[in-house]
Write an enzyme that holds these catalytic residues in place. Structure first.
Site, mmCIF file in Angstrom:
data_model
loop_
_atom_site.group_PDB
_atom_site.id
_atom_site.type_symbol
_atom_site.label_atom_id
_atom_site.label_comp_id
_atom_site.label_asym_id
_atom_site.label_seq_id
_atom_site.Cartn_x
_atom_site.Cartn_y
_atom_site.Cartn_z
ATOM 1 C CG HIS A 201 -0.381 0.236 2.436
ATOM 2 N ND1 HIS A 201 0.199 -0.787 3.506
ATOM 3 C CD2 HIS A 201 0.034 1.404 3.182
ATOM 4 C CE1 HIS A 201 0.624 -0.333 4.561
ATOM 5 N NE2 HIS A 201 0.535 0.855 4.275
ATOM 6 C CG ASP A 231 -0.028 -4.449 2.786
ATOM 7 O OD1 ASP A 231 0.093 -3.522 1.859
ATOM 8 O OD2 ASP A 231 0.211 -3.649 3.912
ATOM 9 C CB SER A 314 3.244 1.624 6.204
ATOM 10 O OG SER A 314 2.129 1.880 6.860
#
Length: 469
Positions: A201, A231, A314
Site C-alpha cells: 500500500h 501487502d 508502514s
C-alpha cells in the site's frame, strides 16, 4: 577668583571713594595701618574746610610734628558755603571692592541628602558587583557545576540503542508520488543488489519512488513487484555502494513478551526509533479493500506489538533483541470513528507481517515479480454469521464451490461444510481461515476440523497454489 589666604601686612580691598567736582570735600586720609606704629601719632583725621576751626575734640595737629599740608586758599565768592565734614570710616562701611569667594553657602536640604545617599549606594553597588565579577573571572578557582564525565558512547548490542545503531544504516524512507497524490513510507535493505522490502500500500499507484537513506542520500527506485494480498512489495535502487542489509530472523521463535524495536518515518520523521514488546502472535488482520471487489484485501496472520507505530511506519522493520527482523510493520488499530476522543496515531495496537511470510513473498517478487498464494480450492460463504468458515453452496459464476480435483476436493471437503479448526487452532470466520492458510507455503500439509451434519471430522489437505494479485 580663586580663594587664597591673605598674607599682606594690611588689608588691600578698600580704596579712596570717588567724589564729584564741587562736592566740597577735601582730601581724605586713610586710617593708619595696624602694626605700623602710627596709631599714637594720629588719632583721627578729618577734612577741615578752609578757615574753619577743627571739629570739637579733634586736634588739628600733633604736638611736635609740623603740618606738611599746604595752606588752603580762601574759597571763591561764588562757591557755596562749605558742607560740614563727614568722617569716612572705611572699616565701618561695606568695602567697595571685595574678594570673590564664590556663591554664598546654602543650607543642605533633605532631598539632596536622599539623592546623594541613593546615588552613592547605586555607585557603590555597581562598583562592588563589577569588582566581584572581575575577581571571580581572574580568580584561579572557577565555578563549575557537577557533571558526569565523558564515557564510552558504545551500547550493549541487545539494548535499544545498540539495536538502533545496528539497524539504522539499513532502514530507508520512501517518498512516493502517484496519480492520487503523494505519501511517505518505510523500507529496509534486503541485499547488496539494492532490493528493498516495503508494504504494497506504500507504493500502490506509484509514478515516482524516491529512497532516502539514513545518511541523507536520496536516489530514485524502481518497482520490482508487489502483492496486495500479502501487502508486500519490493523496490530496487541502482548505483548505491555500501548498502547494509538487515539480518532476517525467524518469526516462529517469537514469544509474547519478547522485547522489540520498531524503526520508521512516522509523519515523515525519518529514522524514528520506538520500543515495546510482542503483545500477541497469530492475530488475524485484514486491511485494504478500497476497490470493493475484495481483490486488494490483505490477510495477515500478524504479530501484535505495543511499540508505537504511526502513519509512515508502514514497511519498516520490527526487530528483536539481536537486531534481527522478525516482522514488517503494516497496520495500526485506532479508536472507533464514533469515539469523540479518537486518536489519529498509535494507541498501542500495532501489527506486523511475520518475517517468515515476508521472506517467502519477497523471494518470489524478486524472482518473478509476482507472489503465489496457498489455497484449498473452495469458495467460502463470507456472509455466514455462525462460528467457523462455511463452504458456499455455489462458486463464482454458478460454478461449484469446491474446485474439482482441487486440494479440498481431494481431501473430502463438500459444499456446506463448516471448517472450525486449522491444525487445532479455532477459526471464527472466513477471514480467519484465509489468514491461517496464507500463513503457510503452497505444498504445506494442514489438518482441518470439519463440522458436517452436526458431527465433527478431521481431514488432511495439501495446500495448492494460485497466483496473487
Amino acid at each position: 577668583m580663586a580663594d587664597r589666604q591673605q598674607t599682606d601686612p594690611a588689608p588691600q580691598w578698600w580704596s579712596r571713594p570717588e567724589g564729584t567736582a564741587g562736592d566740597g570735600r577735601g582730601p581724605v586720609v586713610p586710617a593708619p595701618r595696624p602694626g605700623t606704629g602710627d596709631e599714637g601719632r594720629v588719632q583721627d583725621a578729618a577734612p577741615v574746610p578752609d578757615g574753619s576751626a577743627p571739629a570739637p575734640g579733634v586736634s588739628a595737629s600733633v604736638p611736635g610734628v609740623s603740618d606738611p599740608s599746604p595752606e588752603v586758599p580762601d574759597a571763591a565768592p561764588d562757591v557755596p558755603a562749605a558742607v560740614p565734614a563727614v568722617r569716612y570710616d572705611p572699616w565701618g562701611a561695606e568695602p567697595l571692592q571685595v574678594v570673590d569667594r564664590g556663591r554664598t553657602p546654602r543650607g543642605i536640604r533633605l532631598w539632596q541628602v536622599v539623592a546623594l545617599s541613593l546615588g552613592t549606594a547605586l555607585l557603590a553597588g555597581g562598583i562592588g558587583g563589577y569588582l566581584g565579577v572581575l575577581a571571580e573571572r581572574r580568580s584561579s578557582t572557577r565555578l563549575e557545576l557537577p557533571q558526569a564525565a565523558a564515557a564510552d558512547r558504545g551500547r550493549a548490542p541487545d539494548s535499544v540503542a545498540g539495536i538502533a545503531a545496528t539497524a539504522l544504516p539499513g532502514v530507508v524512507t520512501l517518498h512516493v508520488r502517484g496519480t492520487k497524490g503523494s505519501g511517505t513510507g518505510t523500507g529496509f535493505v534486503l541485499d547488496q543488489q539494492g532490493h528493498i522490502l516495503t508494504n504494497s500500500h506504500v507504493v500502490a499507484d506509484s509514478q515516482e519512488i524516491t529512497v532516502t537513506f539514513s545518511t541523507g542520500e536520496s536516489v530514485t527506485a524502481q518497482l520490482v513487484g508487489r502483492d496486495s494480498g500479502y501487502d508486500l512489495a519490493v523496490v530496487k535502487v541502482s548505483g548505491v555502494r555500501g548498502l547494509q542489509p538487515l539480518s532476517l530472523g525467524n518469526s516462529e521463535n517469537v514469544r509474547v513478551g519478547d522485547p522489540v524495536v520498531a524503526i520508521g518515518a512516522p509523519f515523515d520523521l525519518s529514522n524514528t526509533v520506538t520500543a515495546g514488546i510482542i503483545s500477541a502472535t497469530g492475530r488475524p488482520v485484514t486491511a485494504g479493500g478500497d476497490k470493493g471487489d475484495g481483490s486488494d484485501i490483505s490477510y495477515v496472520d500478524a504479530l501484535q506489538t505495543d511499540a508505537p507505530i504511526n502513519p509512515g511506519n508502514s514497511g519498516g522493520p520490527l526487530l528483536d533483541a539481536k537486531a534481527h527482523v522478525v516482522g514488517i510493520n503494516s497496520a495500526i488499530r485506532g479508536a472507533d470513528k464514533e469515539d469523540a476522543t479518537r486518536q489519529g496515531g498509535s494507541i498501542g495496537l500495532g501489527f506486523a507481517i511475520p518475517v517468515n511470510q515476508g521472506k517467502r513473498v519477497a523471494e518470489e517478487l524478486i524472482r518473478t515479480g509476482r507472489a503465489t498464494h496457498p489455497v484449498i480450492g473452495v469458495t467460502l460463504d463470507m456472509d455466514y454469521a455462525g462460528d467457523g468458515a462455511r463452504v458456499g453452496d455455489k462458486g463464482e459464476d454458478g460454478k461449484p464451490s469446491v474446485v474439482a480435483d482441487g486440494p479440498g476436493a481431494r481431501a473430502g471437503i463438500r459444499a456446506g461444510d463448516v471448517i472450525t479448526k486449522v491444525d487445532g487452532q479455532r477459526v471464527r470466520g472466513g477471514d480467519e481461515l484465509i489468514i491461517k492458510i496464507r500463513a503457510h507455503r503452497p505444498g504445506d500439509p494442514l489438518t482441518l476440523t470439519v463440522l458436517r451434519g452436526g458431527r465433527e471430522s478431521t481431514l488432511k489437505v495439501i495446500l495448492g497454489s494460485a497466483n496473487g494479485s
